[in-house]
Design a protein around this motif. Structure first.
Motif, PDB file in Angstrom:
ATOM      1  N   ASN A   1       8.453 -33.920 -43.522  1.00  0.00           N
ATOM      2  CA  ASN A   1       9.157 -34.489 -42.375  1.00  0.00           C
ATOM      3  C   ASN A   1       8.884 -35.973 -42.177  1.00  0.00           C
ATOM      4  O   ASN A   1       9.228 -36.527 -41.152  1.00  0.00           O
TER       5      ASN A   1
ATOM      6  N   TYR B  18      16.550 -43.071 -26.050  1.00  0.00           N
ATOM      7  CA  TYR B  18      17.334 -43.638 -27.142  1.00  0.00           C
ATOM      8  C   TYR B  18      18.100 -42.579 -27.918  1.00  0.00           C
ATOM      9  O   TYR B  18      19.122 -42.851 -28.523  1.00  0.00           O
ATOM     10  N   THR B  19      17.542 -41.380 -27.951  1.00  0.00           N
ATOM     11  CA  THR B  19      18.169 -40.359 -28.796  1.00  0.00           C
ATOM     12  C   THR B  19      18.898 -39.296 -27.985  1.00  0.00           C
ATOM     13  O   THR B  19      19.332 -38.286 -28.525  1.00  0.00           O
ATOM     14  N   LEU B  20      19.019 -39.553 -26.684  1.00  0.00           N
ATOM     15  CA  LEU B  20      19.718 -38.619 -25.807  1.00  0.00           C
ATOM     16  C   LEU B  20      21.101 -38.277 -26.359  1.00  0.00           C
ATOM     17  O   LEU B  20      21.478 -37.117 -26.512  1.00  0.00           O
ATOM     18  N   VAL B  21      21.836 -39.333 -26.682  1.00  0.00           N
ATOM     19  CA  VAL B  21      23.205 -39.157 -27.173  1.00  0.00           C
ATOM     20  C   VAL B  21      23.197 -38.424 -28.508  1.00  0.00           C
ATOM     21  O   VAL B  21      23.998 -37.524 -28.740  1.00  0.00           O
ATOM     22  N   LEU B  22      22.269 -38.812 -29.356  1.00  0.00           N
ATOM     23  CA  LEU B  22      22.186 -38.198 -30.683  1.00  0.00           C
ATOM     24  C   LEU B  22      22.056 -36.675 -30.595  1.00  0.00           C
ATOM     25  O   LEU B  22      22.726 -35.939 -31.293  1.00  0.00           O
ATOM     26  N   TRP B  23      21.202 -36.206 -29.693  1.00  0.00           N
ATOM     27  CA  TRP B  23      20.962 -34.770 -29.607  1.00  0.00           C
ATOM     28  C   TRP B  23      22.029 -34.045 -28.802  1.00  0.00           C
ATOM     29  O   TRP B  23      22.389 -32.919 -29.109  1.00  0.00           O
TER      30      TRP B  23
ATOM     31  N   ARG C  71       9.113 -39.954 -43.670  1.00  0.00           N
ATOM     32  CA  ARG C  71       9.804 -40.828 -44.613  1.00  0.00           C
ATOM     33  C   ARG C  71       8.777 -41.685 -45.336  1.00  0.00           C
ATOM     34  O   ARG C  71       7.850 -42.207 -44.728  1.00  0.00           O
TER      35      ARG C  71
ATOM     36  N   ASP D   8       8.796 -45.058 -34.982  1.00  0.00           N
ATOM     37  CA  ASP D   8       9.565 -43.804 -35.034  1.00  0.00           C
ATOM     38  C   ASP D   8      10.277 -43.602 -36.363  1.00  0.00           C
ATOM     39  O   ASP D   8      10.665 -42.498 -36.722  1.00  0.00           O
ATOM     40  N   TRP D   9      10.486 -44.687 -37.060  1.00  0.00           N
ATOM     41  CA  TRP D   9      11.182 -44.692 -38.338  1.00  0.00           C
ATOM     42  C   TRP D   9      10.575 -43.709 -39.335  1.00  0.00           C
ATOM     43  O   TRP D   9      11.249 -43.192 -40.211  1.00  0.00           O
ATOM     44  N   ILE D  10       9.275 -43.431 -39.190  1.00  0.00           N
ATOM     45  CA  ILE D  10       8.607 -42.625 -40.224  1.00  0.00           C
ATOM     46  C   ILE D  10       8.933 -41.131 -40.128  1.00  0.00           C
ATOM     47  O   ILE D  10       8.907 -40.424 -41.124  1.00  0.00           O
ATOM     48  N   VAL D  11       9.274 -40.632 -38.937  1.00  0.00           N
ATOM     49  CA  VAL D  11       9.551 -39.186 -38.851  1.00  0.00           C
ATOM     50  C   VAL D  11      11.042 -38.902 -39.021  1.00  0.00           C
ATOM     51  O   VAL D  11      11.890 -39.614 -38.512  1.00  0.00           O
ATOM     52  N   TYR D  12      11.341 -37.832 -39.749  1.00  0.00           N
ATOM     53  CA  TYR D  12      12.737 -37.464 -39.992  1.00  0.00           C
ATOM     54  C   TYR D  12      13.357 -36.764 -38.798  1.00  0.00           C
ATOM     55  O   TYR D  12      14.568 -36.644 -38.696  1.00  0.00           O
ATOM     56  N   GLU D  13      12.501 -36.233 -37.941  1.00  0.00           N
ATOM     57  CA  GLU D  13      13.046 -35.550 -36.773  1.00  0.00           C
ATOM     58  C   GLU D  13      12.928 -36.465 -35.573  1.00  0.00           C
ATOM     59  O   GLU D  13      11.847 -36.655 -35.028  1.00  0.00           O
ATOM     60  N   PRO D  14      14.041 -37.054 -35.141  1.00  0.00           N
ATOM     61  CA  PRO D  14      13.938 -38.012 -34.047  1.00  0.00           C
ATOM     62  C   PRO D  14      13.502 -37.328 -32.756  1.00  0.00           C
ATOM     63  O   PRO D  14      13.957 -36.247 -32.429  1.00  0.00           O
TER      64      PRO D  14
END
Lengths: 619, 126
Positions: free
Chosen positions: B36, B96-101, B38, B85-91
């Motif tokens: 998990n 920031y990621t509200l929309v993404l999920w 990067r 945060d770039w290092i984990v594949y699971e955001p």
């Protein structure tokens, strides 16, 4: 000299494009008989672009390093096969190939659509020419494959060795056939909107092209996966990498369109939705090219990095979107849709589309969201496999169940849903088997049980469906193939095992289940690389397997690639990959057991065969 | 029958959705964690897949942390504070990621409503 021919044929092709646009528009407005000039012009254009492509091919075969693209991507020691595939293995050449396929498809469309109305045909050609002009301009301004270097270098820089592989050599052309096939769908749906021809007859015509694109896209994606499986050396075949996602998005869209157009064909409803899907498919194919080629994705597959090209495609794409929006809103006066019933095949297909669009949305958002977030807030996040798995797999379960019911329904209205004894037994059977499988593995019992039973149930039902006379063979084949594909993927991901050790030549290590021995390593010189072949023994319960994984050291450009040794049979793949550990005598040895890999490839191929069977129908 | 079926699948969906987040306890935690992550210096490879020095050092670090008794979440947290945060594949789920999920799920519900409207509301009067 040869470069000049290529360059000028492209310029002439552009001029012909303008001529074709003029004639096709005139033909659309004032004439009832197709202007013969139109066919001649489109044919001429194809010949010119073909000519141009051939000159590039010749430049690659002859290693003519006065050509910049050849210099950047080729080398005299490269085998002939890869010299040829090198011509589309790079950005410039691949765009020329796009263009070639584009003009070929226009020609085929024009010739085989004789039965349709002239205004529709000429207008489709008109829209098709807009795309062609855009591509020719794109090639000229940002990525001309015929740029010269003076003085001529003696030797080229070479093609990235990972790309020197038979599967990847034919992967781009096949994928492009799929992508570009959707351009015909795009142009003809715009033309159909203007000509008010969005009828069931149109749906029948469009279905052919949808099938063709879908077949090529399916095979193209499969080839890419196969390549990733044995060449990238991680034993996986799908990584949710942006470049893979980009090819999957048009696939979802096409699959939805394929099902939706049969509703339009049989029931004359869902017109506007079919049009929207048809337009979206091409947009997604275009953005696919844009995202991959502009290098804004951080990805293993991005071998061409040049943001300026991206901006051009972005502008071009926006123009096309604007054009289609204008036409869509100006001409959309569809008839009121027909009656629809809750329990009918129509609803089943609408639900199929609903899920397809959801999967598409997940992949699309997961792929481009990080880019937007970074541009807007400077926050850098990664969206990887955990995201996609969590959002897609839970919804796969109802999707599979509905798919197993959907094929049974009638078009209009089902009087009663005949729940047969057989089907319930099958359902219980699949739950039981799944429970046993999950229990055997002893992890996440509930989750695995439900997932596997959904897939198994679909498989059983698809097998039963083979006897069902109501369905067409193409549908039976594809649905069966899809169910095998899903179940193989699920079982593969659950049952895979792997072990990794670092060993020197002559050493051996006992692990819990296996013993891995690194017997020896031998060196040899082959064509354009040095090969280091390791001999690895893997033994498990007195069962010995000998593997010969390989490391290839390329000089131009200096790269090491790792070739897995894979032993395949129908139910299991065993593979060993070795990797070089810097500054040591040790090799990293990875042994993997991957069940059902062959079934995944076979079923993907069968999926495409189902599509081909669908083409055979007389229209 | 179909409505009942949809209900069941809805329940199943929720159960599985939360089940997914459970971490199975086994010994190959390092492998699991590193899948998990990067590899920051590679192109699109996970720490697990890569053999770069960076990946090897991260794997060693995870092993040490596990031996020291740190939990999986603590390790992710540590790596995120160190590399971003770039290092984990699971955001992570945050502003920031509200929309993404949520956007995909929102679209799914929206699509469902459209279908309900088409099938039930537009239903012909007989």
């Amino acid at each position: 000299m040869i470069n000049l021919i290529g360059n000028y044929s492209l310029i002439f092709a552009l001029i012909i494009s303008l001529g074709t646009m003029f004639f096709s528009f005139k033909n659309f407005k004032y004439n009832n008989i197709l202007d013969f000039n139109l066919i001649v012009l489109v044919f001429l254009q194809f010949i010119l672009i073909f000519c141009s492509f051939c000159t590039l091919l010749l430049a690659f075969i002859n290693s003519d390093f006065s050509n910049l693209a050849v210099y950047n991507n080729s080398h005299t020691t490269k085998p002939l096969f890869y010299k040829i595939s090198g011509s589309w293995g790079n950005h410039e050449g691949s765009l020329l190939l796009w263009l070639l396929v584009l003009s070929l498809f226009s020609l085929i469309f024009l010739i085989q659509s004789k039965k349709l109305s002239v205004s529709f045909r000429s207008l489709s050609i008109f829209f098709q020419q807009i795309i062609i002009v855009g591509f020719i301009l794109f090639i000229f301004y940002t990525s001309n494959p015929f740029q010269l270097i003076i003085p001529t270098p003696n030797e080229g820089l070479g093609l990235n060795p990972i790309l020197q592989d038979p599967a990847l050599a034919i992967h781009p052309p096949i994928l492009y056939l799929g992508y570009v096939g959707s351009s015909i769908i795009f142009s003809s749906s715009l033309a159909a909107l203007v000509c008010k021809y969005t009828t069931n007859q149109w749906a029948r015509d469009i279905k052919k092209w949808t099938l063709i694109s879908w077949i090529f896209l399916t095979i193209g994606i499969m080839l890419g996966s196969i390549w990733a499986y044995y060449e990238l050396g991680w034993g996986g075949f799908w990584f949710w990498d942006p470049v893979e996602n980009v090819s999957l998005m048009p696939w979802f869209c096409l699959t939805a369109l394929l099902h939706c157009s049969s509703v339009l064909e049989k029931r004359s409803s869902l017109q506007s939705w079919t049009i929207i899907l048809a337009l979206c498919t091409f947009m997604l194919s275009m953005s696919g090219t844009f995202l991959v080629r502009s290098g804004i994705l951080n990805s293993i597959h991005t071998f061409a990095n040049d943001p300026e090209r991206g901006i051009f495609i972005l502008i071009f794409l926006s123009c096309l979107i604007l054009l289609s929006l204008i036409i869509y809103f100006k001409y959309n006066n569809f008839e009121k849709s027909n009656k629809s019933f809750f329990v009918s095949k129509e609803t089943a297909i609408v639900i199929n589309n609903w899920f397809m669009m959801y999967f598409l949305a997940v992949v699309l958002i997961g792929t481009i969201y990080p880019i937007f977030l970074e541009v807007i807030t400077k926050e850098k996040i990664s969206v990887g496999p955990p995201y996609f798995n969590q959002l897609i797999i839970p919804l796969l379960i109802p999707f599979l169940f509905i798919m197993s019911i959907g094929t049974k329904l009638d078009w209009i209205k089902n009087k009663e849903i005949n729940v047969r004894y057989k089907k319930i037994v099958l359902l219980i059977l699949s739950v039981l088997i799944s429970y046993l499988i999950a229990k055997h593995l002893n992890t996440k019992i509930l989750y695995s049980t439900v997932l596997i039973s959904a897939a198994l149930y679909l498989l059983f039902i698809s097998i039963l469906d083979l006897k069902n006379d109501k369905l067409k063979w193409s549908q039976k084949t594809s649905h069966l193939a899809f169910s095998i594909l899903i179940i193989s993927i699920i079982l593969n991901s659950i049952f895979s095992e792997e072990q990794s050790v670092n060993l020197k030549a002559g050493e051996e290590k006992k692990l819990s289940k296996y013993t891995i021995r690194f017997e020896k390593i031998s060196k040899s010189q082959i064509e354009n690389y040095t090969s280091l072949k390791a001999e690895i023994w893997v033994s498990q319960n007195n069962n010995e397997l000998i593997f010969y994984p390989e490391l290839r050291l390329y000089k131009v450009p200096e790269t090491i690639t790792s070739e897995a040794d894979i032993k395949t049979n129908l139910f299991n793949d065993n593979l060993v990959v070795v990797n070089y550990l810097k500054d040591t005598d040790y090799l990293n040895i990875r042994y993997q057991k991957k069940p059902f890999m062959l079934l995944i490839w076979i079923s993907a191929l069968m999926l495409a065969v189902g599509g081909i069977l669908g083409l055979r129908k007389k229209y | 029958m179909i409505i009942k079926f949809l209900k069941i699948s809805f329940i199943v969906f929720f159960i599985t959705f939360f089940n997914l987040n459970n971490v199975s306890a086994n010994n190959q935690k390092v492998d699991e964690i590193s899948k998990n992550l990067r590899c920051l210096i590679c192109q699109g490879q996970s720490v697990y897949d890569s053999n770069s020095e960076f990946a090897l050092s991260v794997r060693a670090l995870i092993l040490n942390k596990l031996k020291a008794g740190n939990s999986e979440d603590e390790i992710y947290l540590f790596l995120k504070s160190k590399y971003g945060d770039w290092i984990v594949y699971e955001p992570e789920f945050n502003k920031y990621t509200l929309v993404l999920w949520l956007l995909p799920l929102f679209l799914f519900i929206f699509g469902g409503l459209l279908i309900v409207r088409k099938v039930f509301i537009n239903r012909p009067k007989k």
